[in-house]
Design a protein around this motif. Structure first.
Motif, short mmCIF file in Angstrom:
data_model
loop_
_atom_site.label_atom_id
_atom_site.label_comp_id
_atom_site.label_asym_id
_atom_site.label_seq_id
_atom_site.Cartn_x
_atom_site.Cartn_y
_atom_site.Cartn_z
N ALA A 144 -58.94 18.96 12.42
CA ALA A 144 -60.24 19.33 11.85
C ALA A 144 -61.37 18.84 12.74
O ALA A 144 -62.38 19.53 12.91
CB ALA A 144 -60.38 18.77 10.44
N ASP A 145 -61.20 17.66 13.34
CA ASP A 145 -62.24 17.09 14.21
C ASP A 145 -62.26 17.80 15.56
O ASP A 145 -63.33 18.03 16.12
CB ASP A 145 -62.01 15.59 14.40
N GLY A 146 -61.09 18.09 16.09
CA GLY A 146 -61.01 18.78 17.37
C GLY A 146 -61.16 17.89 18.59
O GLY A 146 -61.07 18.36 19.71
N GLY A 147 -61.39 16.63 18.39
CA GLY A 147 -61.56 15.71 19.52
C GLY A 147 -60.70 14.47 19.32
O GLY A 147 -59.58 14.56 18.82
N GLU A 148 -61.25 13.35 19.70
CA GLU A 148 -60.55 12.08 19.55
C GLU A 148 -61.18 11.28 18.41
O GLU A 148 -62.40 11.30 18.23
CB GLU A 148 -60.66 11.24 20.83
N LEU A 149 -60.33 10.60 17.67
CA LEU A 149 -60.78 9.71 16.61
C LEU A 149 -60.12 8.35 16.79
O LEU A 149 -58.94 8.28 17.17
CB LEU A 149 -60.42 10.28 15.24
#
Length: 119
Positions: free
Chosen positions: A44-49
Motif C-alpha cells: 500500500a505504501d509502495g516504498g520503504e517503511l
C-alpha cells in the motif's frame, strides 16, 4: 518496487539472490496473517517503511521473527538507514520469477478482509 542492494557493511543482512528465491518459501512467508499484514502495508505504501512503523499484536521477538522469514524467503529487502531498519517489497524480483503471484495474493487478502470484516 525493488530496493537497491545495500552497500557492504558490518550491518548487512543476508538476502537470497533472485535466482535462489523459491516459490514454496514465498508461499510459506505469505501464509502467516502477521506477515501478510506487513506485506499488505508495504504494498500500500509502495516504498520503504521502518520496522517501527508496523504495530503487530505480537511480542517484539515474534515481530523480528516474522521480518526474518519475509527477508530470508525473498519477499522483502531490509537495509539499515542510520539506526532504522527499512523494509521494502522485492516486487520486481517476485514478478520476474512468479508473474502475478504477489498481486493476486494481495487481491485475495483484500477480498477476504471485505468478506470477513475487520475482526
Amino acid at each position: 518496487m525493488t530496493t537497491a542492494a545495500p552497500a557492504p557493511s558490518g550491518r548487512d543482512l543476508p538476502h537470497p539472490p533472485r535466482a535462489e528465491i523459491r516459490l514454496e518459501s514465498v508461499l510459506h512467508a505469505l501464509s502467516d496473517p502477521m506477515r501478510l499484514q506487513v506485506v499488505r502495508q508495504l504494498a500500500a505504501d509502495g516504498g520503504e517503511l521502518s520496522c517501527s512503523h508496523f504495530v503487530l499484536p505480537v511480542t517484539k521477538s515474534t515481530t523480528t521473527h516474522h521480518f526474518r522469514v519475509l527477508r530470508e524467503s525473498g519477499v522483502i529487502r531490509q537495509v539499515y538507514r542510520g539506526t532504522a531498519k527499512m523494509n521494502g517489497l522485492r516486487t520486481d524480483d517476485l514478478e520476474a520469477l512468479f508473474p502475478g503471484l504477489l498481486g493476486r495474493v494481495l487481491e485475495a487478502a483484500d477480498r477476504q478482509e471485505e468478506r470477513l470484516g475487520a475482526r
